[in-house]
Scaffold this motif. Structure first.
Motif, PDB file in Angstrom:
ATOM      1  N   LYS A  18       0.681  -1.041   0.152  1.00 49.75           N
ATOM      2  CA  LYS A  18       0.073   0.096  -0.170  1.00 49.75           C
ATOM      3  C   LYS A  18       0.991   1.228  -0.095  1.00 49.75           C
ATOM      4  N   ARG A  19       2.031   1.072   0.439  1.00 50.01           N
ATOM      5  CA  ARG A  19       2.939   2.354   0.538  1.00 50.01           C
ATOM      6  C   ARG A  19       4.335   1.886   0.009  1.00 50.01           C
ATOM      7  N   PRO A  20       5.336   2.679  -0.257  1.00 46.98           N
ATOM      8  CA  PRO A  20       6.684   2.616  -0.589  1.00 46.98           C
ATOM      9  C   PRO A  20       7.541   1.807   0.261  1.00 46.98           C
ATOM     10  N   VAL A  21       8.319   0.877  -0.144  1.00 45.80           N
ATOM     11  CA  VAL A  21       9.130   0.114   0.838  1.00 45.80           C
ATOM     12  C   VAL A  21      10.687   0.359   0.192  1.00 45.80           C
ATOM     13  N   HIS A  22      11.518   0.644   1.020  1.00 52.21           N
ATOM     14  CA  HIS A  22      12.948   0.987   0.746  1.00 52.21           C
ATOM     15  C   HIS A  22      13.722  -0.276   1.268  1.00 52.21           C
ATOM     16  N   LEU A  23      14.500  -0.789   0.501  1.00 47.53           N
ATOM     17  CA  LEU A  23      15.662  -1.793   0.714  1.00 47.53           C
ATOM     18  C   LEU A  23      16.934  -1.097   0.747  1.00 47.53           C
ATOM     19  N   PHE A  64      20.972  -6.149   4.734  1.00 50.17           N
ATOM     20  CA  PHE A  64      19.844  -5.053   4.441  1.00 50.17           C
ATOM     21  C   PHE A  64      18.814  -4.656   5.400  1.00 50.17           C
ATOM     22  N   ARG A  65      18.299  -3.608   5.283  1.00 51.96           N
ATOM     23  CA  ARG A  65      17.182  -3.015   5.784  1.00 51.96           C
ATOM     24  C   ARG A  65      15.910  -3.143   5.121  1.00 51.96           C
ATOM     25  N   VAL A  66      14.878  -3.360   5.947  1.00 51.19           N
ATOM     26  CA  VAL A  66      13.405  -3.225   4.945  1.00 51.19           C
ATOM     27  C   VAL A  66      12.901  -2.009   5.758  1.00 51.19           C
ATOM     28  N   LYS A  67      12.473  -1.050   4.985  1.00 50.39           N
ATOM     29  CA  LYS A  67      11.948   0.190   5.721  1.00 50.39           C
ATOM     30  C   LYS A  67      11.050   1.260   4.713  1.00 50.39           C
ATOM     31  N   GLN A  68      10.374   1.964   5.261  1.00 50.47           N
ATOM     32  CA  GLN A  68       9.889   3.025   4.735  1.00 50.47           C
ATOM     33  C   GLN A  68      10.929   4.156   4.199  1.00 50.47           C
ATOM     34  N   PRO A  69      10.880   4.926   3.036  1.00 51.02           N
ATOM     35  CA  PRO A  69      11.733   5.676   2.764  1.00 51.02           C
ATOM     36  C   PRO A  69      12.151   6.768   3.722  1.00 51.02           C
ATOM     37  N   GLU A  70      11.281   7.280   4.605  1.00 47.29           N
ATOM     38  CA  GLU A  70      11.399   8.110   5.628  1.00 47.29           C
ATOM     39  C   GLU A  70      10.819   7.556   7.048  1.00 47.29           C
ATOM     40  N   VAL A  96       5.816  -3.623   6.337  1.00 41.66           N
ATOM     41  CA  VAL A  96       6.289  -2.386   6.301  1.00 41.66           C
ATOM     42  C   VAL A  96       5.643  -1.667   5.238  1.00 41.66           C
ATOM     43  N   GLY A  97       5.227  -2.218   4.006  1.00 44.69           N
ATOM     44  CA  GLY A  97       4.452  -1.879   2.758  1.00 44.69           C
ATOM     45  C   GLY A  97       2.938  -1.624   3.000  1.00 44.69           C
ATOM     46  N   GLY A  98       2.384  -1.408   4.569  1.00 43.94           N
ATOM     47  CA  GLY A  98       1.261  -1.114   4.819  1.00 43.94           C
ATOM     48  C   GLY A  98       0.090  -2.247   4.700  1.00 43.94           C
ATOM     49  N   HIS A  99       0.466  -3.576   4.490  1.00 46.32           N
ATOM     50  CA  HIS A  99      -0.455  -4.597   4.472  1.00 46.32           C
ATOM     51  C   HIS A  99      -0.943  -4.861   5.654  1.00 46.32           C
ATOM     52  N   PRO A 100      -2.350  -5.236   5.929  1.00 49.98           N
ATOM     53  CA  PRO A 100      -2.641  -5.175   7.450  1.00 49.98           C
ATOM     54  C   PRO A 100      -2.241  -6.526   8.058  1.00 49.98           C
ATOM     55  N   MET A 101      -1.841  -6.182   9.188  1.00 49.02           N
ATOM     56  CA  MET A 101      -1.058  -7.741  10.216  1.00 49.02           C
ATOM     57  C   MET A 101      -2.116  -8.439  10.617  1.00 49.02           C
ATOM     58  N   LYS A 102      -1.950  -9.714  10.501  1.00 51.99           N
ATOM     59  CA  LYS A 102      -3.037 -10.533  11.071  1.00 51.99           C
ATOM     60  C   LYS A 102      -2.720 -10.993  12.496  1.00 51.99           C
ATOM     61  N   THR A 103      -2.922 -10.014  13.319  1.00 54.60           N
ATOM     62  CA  THR A 103      -2.649  -9.886  14.507  1.00 54.60           C
ATOM     63  C   THR A 103      -3.739  -9.054  15.550  1.00 54.60           C
ATOM     64  N   GLU A 104      -4.196  -9.426  16.426  1.00 54.73           N
ATOM     65  CA  GLU A 104      -5.321  -9.040  17.237  1.00 54.73           C
ATOM     66  C   GLU A 104      -4.923  -7.520  17.532  1.00 54.73           C
ATOM     67  N   PRO A 105      -5.921  -6.587  17.426  1.00 57.64           N
ATOM     68  CA  PRO A 105      -5.626  -5.163  17.464  1.00 57.64           C
ATOM     69  C   PRO A 105      -5.305  -4.795  19.141  1.00 57.64           C
ATOM     70  N   GLU A 106      -5.697  -5.695  20.237  1.00 54.00           N
ATOM     71  CA  GLU A 106      -5.133  -5.530  21.177  1.00 54.00           C
ATOM     72  C   GLU A 106      -3.784  -5.702  21.573  1.00 54.00           C
ATOM     73  N   VAL A 107      -3.163  -6.670  20.952  1.00 50.93           N
ATOM     74  CA  VAL A 107      -1.846  -7.060  20.849  1.00 50.93           C
ATOM     75  C   VAL A 107      -0.812  -6.020  20.157  1.00 50.93           C
ATOM     76  N   ILE A 108      -1.578  -5.552  18.992  1.00 51.73           N
ATOM     77  CA  ILE A 108      -0.821  -4.327  18.468  1.00 51.73           C
ATOM     78  C   ILE A 108      -0.703  -3.091  19.289  1.00 51.73           C
ATOM     79  N   GLU A 109      -1.728  -2.839  19.859  1.00 45.22           N
ATOM     80  CA  GLU A 109      -1.620  -1.703  20.883  1.00 45.22           C
ATOM     81  C   GLU A 109      -0.750  -1.950  21.997  1.00 45.22           C
ATOM     82  N   GLN A 110      -0.732  -3.333  22.648  1.00 46.61           N
ATOM     83  CA  GLN A 110      -0.008  -3.562  23.442  1.00 46.61           C
ATOM     84  C   GLN A 110       1.719  -3.511  23.033  1.00 46.61           C
TER      85      GLN A 110
END
Length: 523
Positions: A18-23, A64-70, A96-110
């Motif tokens: 969904k968004r740029p990925v920088h290697l 190598f790193r996997v990141k957003q440009p900024e 990193v590219g914005g694809h939804p994570m298959k993880t419970e929302p409460e875990v992401i918040e934690q």
């Protein structure tokens, strides 16, 4: 670098970006660095969202790193993430590219609210089936929280690090330059160690649950099968498991599961977990039972976390664990030369002399596997002949870097500087003592049933297995058992699944024939 089929699959996955990925690569003049460059160029050419820059000057090369440009993402691969780790790379790109994570929302918040700068490093081997779960969990955390970074390090590629830190088992995780964890570790376990209040909160939450009709202790093949069969009867079903999947998670090749020609333990466990999720089963993971008791007709299960659950019936499917030698030095050097998984830890002993204890199928298979990696393997068998299948023995004896010692009783594992340097054994025929210089000792002497918490509660065999009848029932009314923890012969995955189904049907039959007091809550 990638074969056509895998390349096509990866290209399909990358359509979800969904968004740029920088290697950002840090390379040197080695052959591995050239291979890494080829892989990164190939990946970058698959999506307009991906850009490649090899100007990173990180000291760890090649990496190598996997990141957003900024962006903040600090996900680094020090090594070429192929084999079991290829999925880790794919998920890092997607997260990193914005694809939804298959993880419970409460875990992401934690994860998002974890405090402090947390810099993780995970030493892996590309043949380790336990490593990807750890790598993927820490990569996910780094993609969520800007104060978290993670580097996957291929121990075979960075041997100097492995030697300096005396790493002899994978995965080994360091947090801020101090050892944090070793062996298979789930996302929930990692968070639990960082968020000290999580265990207490979860225990309070579990204790508030209504009584179950069937409560299954154990999440391996027997427990999963039992939960599906029970839930299909429309009764309130729960599972408490120390680790969903159990020992199967540590199994590499599975070629005798009928209708599936070949699979691997983690893949089978993932399929089991998805199947269980299709039903109304309350799965409580990372929970270990500590006591089982009965009051009137209800059964209470106490957990080590402090939580308490009640149920009208219980199915014990806690499986078995690796049997230990019980000799001096084994516990002291566990993870520092003493190992139980040749697939995971074998690559760390490349070119070295190691030993395998045990002449059954698992021991001989381990020796054959290790012979292709290490310099030399010495297999020690207590009895006067090997117990493995003839075809395995034939293969073993055909290898010129394997020595077989029969009638050899291991007496002690020796070491120095916090690592194994050999073992002492006795020749049972002559009584003579010998010393064998080895860098690693792989213990493959069978299994022990996980029944420690049931002593003085249920009838157990002399081997510690739960005694059951033709319906899977134990000596306590309403309590059933299934799988490797019981007296059934032939400890096989397919057998455990069948036994889990039988125990569930037995429990259901018990429920419909038993009158419970009105005070017992209905399902």
């Amino acid at each position: 670098m990638l074969d056509a089929k895998i390349a096509e699959q990866l290209k399909t996955y990358l359509q979800n970006l969904k968004r740029p990925v920088h290697l950002l690569a840090s390379l040197n003049a080695t052959q591995k660095a050239q291979e890494m460059r080829e892989l990164l160029v190939e990946i970058a050419d698959m999506s307009d969202f991906i850009t490649l820059d090899d100007s990173d000057n990180n000291a760890r090369q090649p990496s190598f790193r996997v990141k957003q440009p900024e962006g903040h993402e600090q996900i680094r691969f020090a090594g070429i993430p192929m084999g079991h780790e290829f999925t880790s790379l794919v998920l890092a790109l997607l997260h990193v590219g914005g694809h939804p994570m298959k993880t419970e929302p409460e875990v992401i918040e934690q994860i998002r609210h974890l405090e402090g700068d947390l810099h993780f490093e995970t030493y892996i081997s590309l043949s380790c089936q336990n490593c990807p779960e750890v790598v993927q969990a820490l990569n996910l955390m780094a993609a969520i929280n800007p104060k978290i970074s993670h580097t996957m390090i291929d121990g075979a590629l960075f041997q100097e690090d492995v030697t300096e830190k005396q790493i002899m088992a994978v995965p080994t995780v360091y947090l801020n330059n101090k050892q944090f964890a070793q062996g298979r570790t789930s996302l929930a376990e990692i968070i639990g160690k960082l968020d000290t209040g999580a265990v207490k909160r979860e225990a309070e939450k579990i204790s508030q649950k209504d009584p179950f009709d069937v409560l299954i202790i154990g999440g391996g093949p027997a427990g999963a099968s039992a939960s599906i069969y029970a839930s299909r009867k429309g009764i309130r079903t729960g599972i408490v498991a120390e680790r969903f999947g159990g020992q199967v998670m540590d199994t590499l090749a599975i070629e005798n599961f009928i209708s599936v020609k070949a699979t691997e333990g983690p893949q089978l466990v993932a399929a089991l977990e998805e199947h269980v999720k299709d039903y109304d089963v309350d799965v409580m993971n990372l929970q270990r039972a500590s006591k089982l008791r009965q009051k009137d007709k209800m059964i209470t299960v106490e957990l080590e976390s402090g939580a308490t659950l009640t149920s009208k019936s219980v199915i014990v499917a806690t499986g078995a664990r690796w049997r230990e030698l019980g000799v001096p030095g084994e516990a002291e050097y566990r993870g520092h030369g003493v190992a139980y998984c040749p697939h995971c830890d074998g690559p760390l002993f490349k070119g070295k002399h190691v030993s395998v204890i045990g002449g059954g199928n698992s021991g001989v298979e381990a020796a054959i596997d290790l012979a292709g990696i290490v310099g030399h393997v010495t297999l020690l068998e207590y009895n006067d002949q090997l117990k493995a299948d003839a075809v395995l023995q034939k293969k073993l004896h055909s290898l010129d870097n394997v020595t077989v010692l029969i009638g050899a009783q291991t007496r002690e594992i020796t070491g120095a500087d916090n690592k194994v340097n050999g073992l002492n054994y006795e020749d049972r025929a002559t009584g003579e003592s010998h010393h064998l210089e080895v860098a690693g000792v792989f213990v493959q002497i069978g299994l022990l049933p996980n029944t420690d918490f049931l002593k003085d509660t249920l009838s157990l065999s002399k081997y510690g297995e739960i005694e059951i009848d033709a319906h899977g029932a134990t000596s306590m009314p309403g309590v059933f058992a299934a799988g490797d923890v019981t007296t059934i012969p032939y400890k096989q995955i397919i057998m455990a699944m069948g036994e889990g189904a039988r125990a569930a049907l037995g429990a259901f039959d018990y429920l419909i024939r038993t009158d419970f007091d009105d005070k017992d809550k209905a399902a």
